[in-house]
Design an enzyme around this catalytic site. Sequence first.
Site, PDB file in Angstrom:
ATOM      1  N   GLU A   1     -19.051  -0.114 -12.337  1.00  0.00           N
ATOM      2  CA  GLU A   1     -18.736   0.826 -11.602  1.00  0.00           C
ATOM      3  C   GLU A   1     -16.997   0.499 -11.044  1.00  0.00           C
ATOM      4  OE1 GLU A   1     -18.968   2.486  -6.873  1.00  0.00           O
ATOM      5  OE2 GLU A   1     -21.035   1.934  -8.110  1.00  0.00           O
TER       6      GLU A   1
ATOM      7  N   GLY B   1     -12.695 -20.020  -9.063  1.00  0.00           N
ATOM      8  CA  GLY B   1     -11.706 -20.894  -9.832  1.00  0.00           C
ATOM      9  C   GLY B   1     -12.722 -21.877 -10.567  1.00  0.00           C
TER      10      GLY B   1
END
Length: 402
Positions: free
Chosen positions: A259, A232
Amino acid sequence: MEKKLAEFKCNTNEAIQLKLVRFPEDLEDDSTTFNPEYSHQVFGDDEVAFGYKGLKILLYYNAGNLSTLFRIEYTSKVNENFDCVEADDVESKIRKIIPPGFCTSTDDFVSLLEKEVNFKPFGTLLHTYSVHNEEAGEDITYQIYQADMTCPGFREYHERLQTFLMWFIETASFIDVDDERWNYFLVFEKYNKDGATLFATVGYMTVYNYYVYPDKTRPRVSQMLILPPFQGEGHGAQLFETVHRYYMSSPTVLDITAEDPSENYVKLRDFVLVKLCQDLLCFSPEKLMQGFSQEMVTEAQQKLKINKQHTRRVYEILRLRATDMGDPEQSRGYRLDVKKRLIGPYKKKQRELAKMRRCLRPEELTNQLNQIDLNMQHEQLEESFQQLVSDYRRILERLAQA
């Protein structure tokens, strides 16, 4: 008896206690403790350890080098006479994912903590940035490095670092570090302790360099994790952009992919790629209003190593910014443009339905038609569009604050 056995079941997400320790007093400070999001890969789908009351699985790491303290505590444990049931072997389960050489004694762990002053980041420095810390009332410096297995001590450090994946990435697996096509990117915080500058591990990313015929590579992001105490604060975006710029500078790189990206990763990628693309001439407001173009695809790929699919999302986000959604004509144009892309899977279903009409017997066709409700498809399309616009707006808000 069943009720009594249930008392000896412990939620492993709560039982596992993690710490990144800088000072000896951190060991007794509950505010420095954090818990896993997942533990199913170690303790099964129920994420439960049986046979203990008050179970605590302590996994404490020195903040820089990640030297590890592993200890198990509990208030009571089932014994052999307890209705022929045995407690789970918690220690052996943890030992499977943490490398040998860990401490079991707090004193030994604290003595290793004193050696943290000698720890230095691995590899080559790529980027330095600072983040203002409100609590400390100062700017804190962070650095991003690129490393590989030839760096002395990095292999052992990475074995300790990768254990966090099991607790914070739902489908995590350890990579084959003997494959030289892996690149490693690490984030560290610089901090002061007794007048010395030390480094704390913040997060990392692994990237695999796939070969593309005849002479290119396609780097694919495999794993990315910012450790919970640092989440954050914008470190993910800093890491992503630094890695992207690292590969942008290489003439052999075709484009950069990921991926099986998570939803949060896609939002992060959107933010960084929009930030990189917004100053390209092909994304000027005038050109955005003319629609998605081959010029955008070519320029984003050649200058920024962004593939067509990702460029399309960048276009939609920047076009939203350039569109007056209060203007009925502009709003309709934007909605139709985005829905034209979103409708692709639904059109595929309709093509499949046309084939079914030719091939299936009436009763089989009825069964298939029951599964394809066109009204529901329209509702789903509108719902997808509204969700997308909501996500795009959040990205644009973040971009405005950057």
